[in-house]
Design a protein around this motif. Structure first.
Motif, short mmCIF file in Angstrom:
data_model
loop_
_atom_site.label_atom_id
_atom_site.label_comp_id
_atom_site.label_asym_id
_atom_site.label_seq_id
_atom_site.Cartn_x
_atom_site.Cartn_y
_atom_site.Cartn_z
N LEU A 119 -33.41 31.54 46.42
CA LEU A 119 -32.01 31.21 46.16
C LEU A 119 -31.65 31.44 44.70
O LEU A 119 -30.60 32.02 44.37
CB LEU A 119 -31.75 29.75 46.55
CG LEU A 119 -30.31 29.26 46.36
CD1 LEU A 119 -29.41 29.83 47.44
CD2 LEU A 119 -30.26 27.73 46.39
N GLY A 120 -32.51 30.98 43.78
CA GLY A 120 -32.23 31.10 42.36
C GLY A 120 -32.15 32.55 41.91
O GLY A 120 -31.29 32.92 41.11
N LEU A 121 -33.03 33.38 42.44
CA LEU A 121 -33.00 34.80 42.09
C LEU A 121 -31.76 35.47 42.65
O LEU A 121 -31.11 36.27 41.98
CB LEU A 121 -34.27 35.47 42.60
CG LEU A 121 -34.60 36.85 42.02
CD1 LEU A 121 -34.59 36.85 40.50
CD2 LEU A 121 -35.95 37.33 42.55
N ALA A 122 -31.41 35.12 43.89
CA ALA A 122 -30.19 35.67 44.48
C ALA A 122 -28.96 35.23 43.69
O ALA A 122 -28.02 36.01 43.50
CB ALA A 122 -30.06 35.21 45.93
N PHE A 123 -28.98 33.99 43.20
CA PHE A 123 -27.87 33.47 42.39
C PHE A 123 -27.67 34.31 41.14
O PHE A 123 -26.55 34.68 40.78
CB PHE A 123 -28.14 32.01 42.02
CG PHE A 123 -27.00 31.30 41.37
CD1 PHE A 123 -26.17 30.49 42.11
CD2 PHE A 123 -26.77 31.42 40.00
CE1 PHE A 123 -25.11 29.81 41.50
CE2 PHE A 123 -25.72 30.76 39.39
CZ PHE A 123 -24.88 29.95 40.14
N GLN A 124 -28.78 34.63 40.46
CA GLN A 124 -28.68 35.42 39.23
C GLN A 124 -28.25 36.84 39.53
O GLN A 124 -27.46 37.43 38.77
CB GLN A 124 -30.01 35.43 38.49
CG GLN A 124 -29.94 36.13 37.15
CD GLN A 124 -28.87 35.56 36.24
OE1 GLN A 124 -28.79 34.36 36.05
NE2 GLN A 124 -28.02 36.42 35.68
N ILE A 125 -28.75 37.44 40.61
CA ILE A 125 -28.31 38.78 40.97
C ILE A 125 -26.81 38.77 41.25
O ILE A 125 -26.08 39.69 40.83
CB ILE A 125 -29.10 39.31 42.19
CG1 ILE A 125 -30.57 39.52 41.81
CG2 ILE A 125 -28.50 40.62 42.69
CD1 ILE A 125 -31.47 39.90 42.97
N ALA A 126 -26.34 37.74 41.94
CA ALA A 126 -24.90 37.62 42.20
C ALA A 126 -24.12 37.52 40.89
O ALA A 126 -23.03 38.10 40.76
CB ALA A 126 -24.62 36.41 43.09
N ASP A 127 -24.67 36.80 39.91
CA ASP A 127 -24.03 36.72 38.59
C ASP A 127 -23.94 38.09 37.94
O ASP A 127 -22.91 38.45 37.34
CB ASP A 127 -24.82 35.78 37.68
CG ASP A 127 -24.19 34.41 37.57
OD1 ASP A 127 -23.23 34.13 38.29
OD2 ASP A 127 -24.67 33.60 36.75
N ASP A 128 -25.02 38.86 38.03
CA ASP A 128 -25.03 40.20 37.45
C ASP A 128 -24.00 41.10 38.14
O ASP A 128 -23.34 41.91 37.49
CB ASP A 128 -26.42 40.83 37.58
CG ASP A 128 -27.45 40.19 36.65
OD1 ASP A 128 -27.06 39.35 35.82
OD2 ASP A 128 -28.63 40.53 36.78
N ILE A 129 -23.86 40.94 39.45
CA ILE A 129 -22.87 41.72 40.19
C ILE A 129 -21.46 41.31 39.78
O ILE A 129 -20.59 42.15 39.56
CB ILE A 129 -23.08 41.54 41.71
CG1 ILE A 129 -24.41 42.19 42.14
CG2 ILE A 129 -21.92 42.14 42.50
CD1 ILE A 129 -24.85 41.83 43.55
#
Length: 291
Positions: free
Chosen positions: A210-220
């Protein structure tokens, strides 16, 4: 996702009310006013994770809210310091002037310090967990997640990357974000199990994805988001030439990676059955959000 949206809003209200009450009990000062300002608003996703995983382990909300408020105090402190000129130098947060802009840099530093101390005070309360051992587990794990082996380390690596001679590799970005963003999310998702003295491993696996997906979403969002909805400046990473998941994987590749991680997160919850549905929807929310 109406059920999840309602649950997230209820958790945010409970968490913020508890945190603001703790701040209001402090002596009146500019620091107190700025603490209240810094802690106001936001999704309170970390507080939701605490309350929801506590519910999974039959811990009452009136007890779990202490830990929910504590993690949001740590998160608020991290944002106040992250926004400082010596760090990310941001002037906008949640659609409002950042603390150092509204007050000054010295006040912002003290606000971060005070919010961090407040968090540990909340966890030390007698009603923060069912047993002294559970309270100690919360405090010790928070110290690890927020400190030089967790969030602070991730932030230090991020700052170092800005002046590195070559862009970070994908593995290095992943390690950086596991500290900067992931450590507090993992603490939040494991809090309910720790309060109950249960095995947190399944929730830890959920939280890492979840945390990694959260950061990828931030980058997007930094690339294609709406600044008005985000409440902060966008396109900062690209302007600074920083390596991100988007720069390494491409926009579509980053989106696919985030979706894969959400599937991993949801699969990690199988042991909880239907009781974990809100956590599954929280994972989906992470990549569907606009801010």
């Amino acid at each position: 996702m109406n059920g999840f949206t309602t649950a997230l809003e209820v958790a945010a209200q409970l968490t913020e009310a508890r945190l603001q009450a703790e701040i209001a009990a402090l002596p009146e000062s500019n620091v107190r006013a700025a603490m209240a300002y810094a802690a106001r608003g936001g999704k309170k996703l970390r507080g939701f994770l605490v309350l929801e995983t506590a519910r999974l382990h039959n811990i009452p909300a009136e007890m779990a809210v202490q830990a929910a408020a504590a993690i949001e105090a740590i998160h608020a402190y991290s944002l106040v310091h992250d926004d400082l000129p010596a760090m990310d130098d941001d002037d906008l947060r949640r659609g409002q002037p950042t603390v150092h802009v509204k007050w000054d840099e010295a006040t912002a530093i003290l606000v971060g310090d005070a919010l961090q101390s407040l968090a540990f005070g909340l966890l030390a309360r007698g009603d923060a967990a069912p047993t002294p051992d559970a309270r100690l587990a919360l405090i010790a794990s928070m110290a690890q997640a927020a400190g030089g082996g967790g969030m602070v380390l991730g932030q230090a690596l991020d700052i170092a990357a800005e002046t590195a001679s070559a862009p970070l590799s994908l593995d290095a970005i992943t390690a950086l974000q596991a500290g900067k963003t992931g450590a507090l999310i993992e603490w939040s998702a494991c809090a309910g199990a720790r309060m109950a003295g249960a095995d947190p491993s399944h929730l830890a696996n959920y939280a890492r994805a979840l945390g990694l997906a959260f950061q990828i979403a931030d980058d997007i969002l930094d690339v294609e988001g709406d600044a008005a909805l985000a409440g902060k400046r966008l396109n900062k990473d690209q302007t600074a030439g920083k390596a991100t998941f988007v720069s390494e994987l491409g926009l579509e590749g980053a989106k696919m990676r985030a979706c894969d991680l959400i599937t991993q997160a949801q699969d990690a919850l199988q042991t909880y059955g239907d009781d974990a549905q809100q956590l599954r929807e929280a994972a989906q929310f992470v990549i569907a959000r606009s801010n």
